[in-house]
Write a protein that holds these residues in place. Structure first.
Motif, PDB file in Angstrom:
ATOM      1  N   LYS A 189       0.915  -1.157  -0.050  1.00  0.00           N
ATOM      2  CA  LYS A 189      -0.019   0.094   0.043  1.00  0.00           C
ATOM      3  C   LYS A 189       0.709   1.105  -0.027  1.00  0.00           C
ATOM      4  CE  LYS A 189      -3.773   2.377   2.444  1.00  0.00           C
ATOM      5  NZ  LYS A 189      -4.756   2.073   3.868  1.00  0.00           N
ATOM      6  N   MET A 190       1.780   1.189   0.778  1.00  0.00           N
ATOM      7  CA  MET A 190       2.888   2.380   0.944  1.00  0.00           C
ATOM      8  C   MET A 190       3.339   2.570  -0.580  1.00  0.00           C
ATOM      9  SD  MET A 190       4.650   2.058   4.606  1.00  0.00           S
ATOM     10  CE  MET A 190       5.456   3.616   4.418  1.00  0.00           C
ATOM     11  N   GLN A 191       3.857   1.406  -1.154  1.00  0.00           N
ATOM     12  CA  GLN A 191       4.635   1.658  -2.218  1.00  0.00           C
ATOM     13  C   GLN A 191       3.693   2.083  -3.264  1.00  0.00           C
ATOM     14  OE1 GLN A 191       6.425  -2.391  -3.266  1.00  0.00           O
ATOM     15  NE2 GLN A 191       7.539  -2.392  -1.385  1.00  0.00           N
ATOM     16  N   ALA A 195       4.169   5.624  -5.498  1.00  0.00           N
ATOM     17  CA  ALA A 195       4.234   5.580  -6.904  1.00  0.00           C
ATOM     18  C   ALA A 195       3.127   6.630  -7.430  1.00  0.00           C
ATOM     19  CB  ALA A 195       3.842   4.296  -7.369  1.00  0.00           C
ATOM     20  N   THR A 196       1.980   6.728  -6.794  1.00  0.00           N
ATOM     21  CA  THR A 196       0.729   7.504  -7.283  1.00  0.00           C
ATOM     22  C   THR A 196       1.303   8.891  -7.097  1.00  0.00           C
ATOM     23  OG1 THR A 196      -0.860   5.813  -6.667  1.00  0.00           O
ATOM     24  CG2 THR A 196      -1.635   8.217  -6.877  1.00  0.00           C
ATOM     25  N   SER A 197       1.798   9.272  -5.825  1.00  0.00           N
ATOM     26  CA  SER A 197       2.507  10.815  -5.592  1.00  0.00           C
ATOM     27  C   SER A 197       3.394  11.043  -6.593  1.00  0.00           C
ATOM     28  CB  SER A 197       2.755  10.964  -4.351  1.00  0.00           C
ATOM     29  OG  SER A 197       4.227  10.047  -3.956  1.00  0.00           O
ATOM     30  N   LEU A 202       5.050  14.396 -11.584  1.00  0.00           N
ATOM     31  CA  LEU A 202       5.457  14.450 -12.585  1.00  0.00           C
ATOM     32  C   LEU A 202       4.525  14.914 -13.456  1.00  0.00           C
ATOM     33  CD1 LEU A 202       6.909  10.698 -13.104  1.00  0.00           C
ATOM     34  CD2 LEU A 202       8.223  12.988 -12.776  1.00  0.00           C
ATOM     35  N   LYS A 203       3.095  14.573 -13.386  1.00  0.00           N
ATOM     36  CA  LYS A 203       2.018  15.299 -14.245  1.00  0.00           C
ATOM     37  C   LYS A 203       2.056  16.794 -14.058  1.00  0.00           C
ATOM     38  CE  LYS A 203      -0.966  11.335 -15.011  1.00  0.00           C
ATOM     39  NZ  LYS A 203      -2.393  10.965 -14.604  1.00  0.00           N
ATOM     40  N   SER A 204       2.246  17.306 -12.734  1.00  0.00           N
ATOM     41  CA  SER A 204       1.945  18.698 -12.409  1.00  0.00           C
ATOM     42  C   SER A 204       3.410  19.374 -12.908  1.00  0.00           C
ATOM     43  CB  SER A 204       2.044  18.692 -10.944  1.00  0.00           C
ATOM     44  OG  SER A 204       3.229  18.201 -10.367  1.00  0.00           O
TER      45      SER A 204
END
Length: 763
Positions: A189-191, A195-197, A202-204
């Protein structure tokens, strides 16, 4: 077949697992190398080996065969598979050699355990899932949490073991800290969260890069102009932009211009009426929106002040249902004040009826309490004041009006059975009001005064204990000072001590209050601890003696310490109020003893002050009576003070000097000499050793009495000396005036005629 201990050790070395061995035997087995064990030499099969040979010899033969056949062969586990059969050095040449290859018995020496035939591969997917789900065994996390996860460095070990029947399998990565110890692995879950953040960042970042490119392109075009953002604007500009976003911006700006014109004093009545009509049309139906803002609230106030009665009525009709809410607003409360100031009698009555039933809540609100206090003091009639106070008498009084009753006294007389209920409700309502800001209001003082007037000893004692530290905030009104006097009279010795200490650093200010100085008089009357009074109150007074002499109420306090309840200085109504404290049960010391102890402390400093400031005191009409009382009642020798005044009288006299008149001709100085000379009669009767008249004659130069006879006031001063009927004084005055009798006959003012008559009688 069970896995041996050596095999388990081998597996634990290959898999650096955080869990260690599971509780039971696992189906997970090491991936073994692919080769077979050769059979014994001479082409004998397994059955032949068992016949007539001991196990020890059989193991020795197998070992020798292994050394000669298997050991010289150099295996290349990976590359041998790619070689042809002819190229392999270890390929058996004959059929006997091929038949000699046989599996090794499980009972052989442990050396051969490394080269046993591979066991059939087992599917370990479920076992690995169970192992992952179990996590750490009990107590394992404590040791792993000692190190911060931010300091953990990941060292991934993923050796691959070849298997002929299955795909390659990787060892799970293990986290190792700087000390080489195992650390807790991050959960899935932490990984995923990390990865999501990372993806979002990267998108921002990509969006930022795109926006920068667009901005650069915009700036590159000289025809384009950049629109400043709100943050880049100055504070005033930002405020203006926000106001312009309001729907009523234009209307607000126009109404404020009208307000500026209406405030002018030179505005013509016709123009004023025109502006009021325009303003009324503008705000009609929106007055509630205008009255809660700091700028538009002033506009509505101006409309109430300068508008016609019809316009005021229209404004009142829109706001009459929200009066209590408006009183709690920082700006709308001023509209309620304007209604009370400029509204009709009917409108004022409606305002008070809106307050009825809500006073207990409003008086505890910082903004609303100011409006209620203003209404109570400035615009309320007797019935309307009772309307505000009835909320504290009980729920029945808050819901229903009491007709034809104006005070609590009438309620107690007409409904004596409700006395206990009213006092109980008042106590419950007044206890929450003991706060610094609330105790400043005169309406609250009135409530406390009524409670102390009718409460019994027990309820009064409880209220005094709760109120004693807050009395300092109530001394500026008549009712508040009376509450403080009740507390001093009926409080215990501890209550009195707390009250006196709370007055420290404010003593001079209290002495200068119209009603506050009465509390000082009550303290002088009943407090037995005179040492506490001297240290806490009198010392502070004497440090500001000049201020006390200059103030009319400050002089009253000093006079009460010198001559308590003297009718010459104190009105009978004040004396009657102070006499109520004589019935208290706390004071044990005799009243005369208390007065004597306070007088001893006051006397010498006051006499010295008269000596140091004699000229200012004798020429000031307001301090005349105080100087006389100090010389008359102060304990100690007043001769020094008398001499200081006599020396002023002994200065050369010039009749008709208007710039700096002599003490004899000065109105205040003449009255001082008159009172001091007349006071000598009482001193002669009491047997006092020093007379002011004697001290005066001793300090006068030769011919001073004759020069005094040149003015009207001087002649009367000489008459007072003769009326004293002291033999030596009379003889001295007559001998000085015998030579001017002819001159006195020529004078026309009244004093000369009276003096001449006295001389004729004495001679």
């Amino acid at each position: 077949m069970e896995i041996s201990s050596r095999k388990r050790t081998h597996l634990s070395k290959q898999h650096k697992s955080m869990r260690g061995d599971p509780e039971g035997d696992s189906v997970i087995q090491s991936k073994q190398h692919k080769f077979a064990v050769p059979a014994p030499p001479n082409g004998e099969n397994e059955m032949a080996l068992d016949k007539g040979i001991s196990p020890r010899k059989r193991r020795r033969k197998v070992h020798e065969h292994y050394i000669s056949v298997i050991k010289p062969r150099k295996h290349k586990y990976v590359n041998d598979s790619d070689m042809s059969i002819g190229e392999r050095s270890d390929t058996p040449d004959t059929l006997s050699q091929i038949s000699a290859i046989a599996p090794v018995d499980d009972t052989l020496d442990p050396v051969y355990e490394q080269i046993k035939a591979p066991k059939k591969q087992v599917d370990t997917t479920w076992e690995q899932a169970v192992e992952h789900a179990r996590g750490q065994p009990d107590g394992a996390e404590k040791s792993y949490l000692k190190k911060k996860f931010s300091k953990v460095s990941l060292k991934v070990k993923s050796p691959k073991v070849k298997n002929s029947s299955e795909n390659d399998q990787e060892i799970v990565p293990v986290a190792v800290n700087n000390d080489g110890k195992l650390e807790r692995r991050k959960s899935l879950k932490m990984q995923l969260k990390k990865a999501t953040s990372k993806l979002k960042s990267l998108k921002s970042k990509k969006n930022i890069d795109d926006s920068k490119k667009k901005l650069d392109a915009t700036l590159a075009d000289e025809t384009m102009t950049k629109k400043p953002s709100m943050k880049e604007l100055p504070k005033k500009e930002r405020k203006k932009v926000r106001k312009m976003m309001n729907n009523n911006y234009e209307m607000t700006q126009r109404s404020k211009k009208i307000w500026e014109d209406l405030r002018r004093h030179d505005l013509q009545p016709e123009k004023k009426k025109e502006l009021c009509d325009e303003l009324m049309e503008m705000v009609k139906g929106k007055i509630k929106q205008f009255c809660f803002a700091h700028d538009t609230a002033r506009v509505v106030q101006c409309l109430i002040q300068h508008g016609t009665p019809e316009q005021r009525e229209h404004v009142f009709e829109e706001l009459k249902d929200d009066i209590c809410i408006m009183t709690k607003s920082k700006y709308a409360k001023f509209l309620v004040k304007k209604m009370l100031m400029y509204g009709s009698k009917h409108q004022k009555g409606l305002v008070f009826r809106n307050f009825h039933g809500n006073v207990r809540k409003l008086v505890r609100h910082a903004e609303a309490a100011e409006v209620v206090e203003y209404a109570y003091n400035e615009h309320a009639s007797s019935s309307q004041r009772l309307l505000l106070l009835e909320d504290f008498y009980g729920p029945s009084f808050a819901l229903f009006r009491t007709p034809d009753i104006l005070t609590l006294d009438q309620i107690m007389i007409n409904q004596p059975d409700k006395r206990e209920m009213i006092l109980r409700n008042m106590k419950e309502a007044l206890l929450p009001l003991i706060d610094k800001n609330i105790l400043l209001h005169s309406m609250v003082h009135r409530l406390f005064m009524e409670f102390f007037t009718y409460a019994g000893d027990k309820m009064r004692a409880e209220m005094i204990e709760a109120l004693r530290e807050g009395l300092i905030h109530m001394l500026h009104t008549r009712d508040g000072s009376r509450v403080a006097m009740f507390s001093v009279w009926h409080g215990t010795a501890k209550d009195r001590k707390v009250i006196i200490k709370s007055l420290k650093t404010h003593v001079v200010k209290i002495c200068k209050e119209e009603y506050g100085h009465l509390v000082m008089l009550a303290i002088f009357d009943v407090v037995d601890d005179t040492k506490l009074v001297q240290k806490a109150l009198l010392e502070e007074m004497l440090k500001s003696t000049q201020v006390m002499f200059a103030d009319q109420y400050g002089r009253k306090v000093l006079l009460y310490a010198l001559c308590p309840r003297d009718p010459l200085h104190f009105h009978p109504d004040i004396v009657r109020v102070l006499q109520e404290g004589d019935k208290n049960f706390t004071s044990k010391k005799e009243k005369s003893v208390r007065e004597q102890e306070l007088l001893e402390f006051f006397s010498q400093p006051l006499l010295q002050y008269v000596v140091d400031n004699a000229r200012d005191l004798v020429l000031n009409n307001s301090s005349l009576l105080l100087v006389l009382s100090i010389i008359t009642h102060a304990l100690g020798d007043p001769k020094a003070a008398m001499e200081a005044i006599a020396k002023i009288a002994g200065e050369p006299f010039v009749a008709g000097d208007t710039e700096s008149p002599h003490i004899v001709e000065n109105p205040a100085g003449h009255m001082t000499l008159k009172r001091l000379i007349q006071n000598d009669k009482d001193r002669m009767k009491s047997g006092a050793g020093v007379l002011f008249s004697e001290v005066l004659l001793m300090n006068l130069g030769e011919g001073s009495l004759k020069s005094w006879a040149a003015c009207n006031r001087g002649c009367f001063t000489l008459v007072f000396l003769l009326e004293l009927e002291h033999p030596e004084i009379t003889k001295h005055v007559v001998s000085q005036l015998m030579g001017i009798r002819k001159s006195l006959k020529k004078m026309t003012f009244k004093g000369a005629q009276v003096l001449l008559q006295k001389l004729d009688l004495l001679t």
